[in-house]
Design a protein around this motif. Structure first.
Motif, mmCIF file in Angstrom:
data_model
loop_
_atom_site.group_PDB
_atom_site.id
_atom_site.type_symbol
_atom_site.label_atom_id
_atom_site.label_comp_id
_atom_site.label_asym_id
_atom_site.label_seq_id
_atom_site.Cartn_x
_atom_site.Cartn_y
_atom_site.Cartn_z
ATOM 1 N N GLY A 65 0.829 -1.193 0.000
ATOM 2 C CA GLY A 65 0.000 0.000 0.000
ATOM 3 C C GLY A 65 0.865 1.246 0.000
ATOM 4 O O GLY A 65 2.057 1.177 -0.311
ATOM 5 N N TYR A 66 0.243 2.362 0.356
ATOM 6 C CA TYR A 66 0.978 3.626 0.368
ATOM 7 C C TYR A 66 0.316 4.574 1.376
ATOM 8 O O TYR A 66 -0.830 4.387 1.769
ATOM 9 N N PHE A 67 1.085 5.550 1.784
ATOM 10 C CA PHE A 67 0.535 6.583 2.659
ATOM 11 C C PHE A 67 -0.040 7.704 1.795
ATOM 12 O O PHE A 67 0.553 8.101 0.803
ATOM 13 N N GLU A 68 -1.214 8.178 2.212
ATOM 14 C CA GLU A 68 -1.883 9.237 1.470
ATOM 15 C C GLU A 68 -2.130 10.409 2.427
ATOM 16 O O GLU A 68 -2.527 10.205 3.570
ATOM 17 N N ARG A 75 -3.099 12.087 7.198
ATOM 18 C CA ARG A 75 -2.213 11.054 6.645
ATOM 19 C C ARG A 75 -2.739 9.672 7.057
ATOM 20 O O ARG A 75 -2.953 9.408 8.236
ATOM 21 N N ARG A 76 -2.914 8.811 6.082
ATOM 22 C CA ARG A 76 -3.414 7.470 6.383
ATOM 23 C C ARG A 76 -2.816 6.448 5.411
ATOM 24 O O ARG A 76 -2.377 6.784 4.309
ATOM 25 N N TRP A 77 -2.847 5.211 5.850
ATOM 26 C CA TRP A 77 -2.343 4.080 5.044
ATOM 27 C C TRP A 77 -3.474 3.594 4.152
ATOM 28 O O TRP A 77 -4.585 3.318 4.622
ATOM 29 N N VAL A 78 -3.199 3.479 2.853
ATOM 30 C CA VAL A 78 -4.178 2.965 1.908
ATOM 31 C C VAL A 78 -3.666 1.608 1.423
ATOM 32 O O VAL A 78 -2.648 1.539 0.730
#
Length: 181
Positions: A65-68, A75-78
């Protein structure tokens, strides 16, 4: 491996089979570097390919995943569920039973079993005839598969495989033999 060498290997196996069928026996050969047990004799000392058949534990890959940086949520992990699923399927496929630990080795056929010395090691691996449960010969690929009651099957490959198949059958006559093409 040339076609001529393959034919010569098959011829040697055929001649050995005829010799044994006519009441002959295997002739002991020297096996330098291998300490034999009392009463044990070496009948072949060859270089061949070796592998073992087994499965492994599934190594679960870390989540992808990635941080958005979202204006409303911060900021959250997707997570990337598609990539996770594909990686999980690949990990499960990699863990399935298959031939592993391919290497070149020195194999000595003795009256008690095979003794295998893989390249880059100094330890002989014993595979006793008393534990042998099946012999599978694949002449088209020059392979011999030995199945044992207490360990993973052993694959011996190379020009000597056909000759070794005939010889091991004579040393362990009660073991079932299977022929694959």
């Amino acid at each position: 491996m040339t076609i001529e060498a393959a034919h010569e290997a098959e011829r040697a196996a055929t001649l050995l089979d005829q010799h044994l069928q006519a009441g002959g026996s295997l002739i002991p050969v020297p096996a330098p570097g291998l300490v034999l047990d009392e009463g044990e004799a070496a009948y072949a000392d060859v270089a061949c390919g070796v592998a073992r058949w087994y499965a492994t534990e599934v190594v679960h890959p870390p989540g992808a995943g990635y941080f958005e940086d979202h204006p409303a949520f911060g900021r959250r992990w997707v997570p990337n569920h598609r990539l996770d699923a594909r990686r999980q399927q690949q990990a499960e496929a990699d863990a399935q039973a298959r031939w592993r630990e391919h290497c070149q080795a020195r194999a000595v056929l003795t009256s008690d079993g095979f003794r295998v010395l893989p390249d880059q090691t100094a330890t002989w691996l014993p595979f006793d005839h008393a534990l042998l449960t099946g012999i599978t010969v694949i002449p088209t690929r020059h392979e011999l598969v030995l199945s044992y009651s207490v360990c993973a099957p052993l694959l011996l490959s190379g020009l000597a495989a056909s000759w070794l198949a005939v010889a091991v059958q004579s040393l362990s006559p009660s073991t079932p033999v299977y022929l694959e093409s």
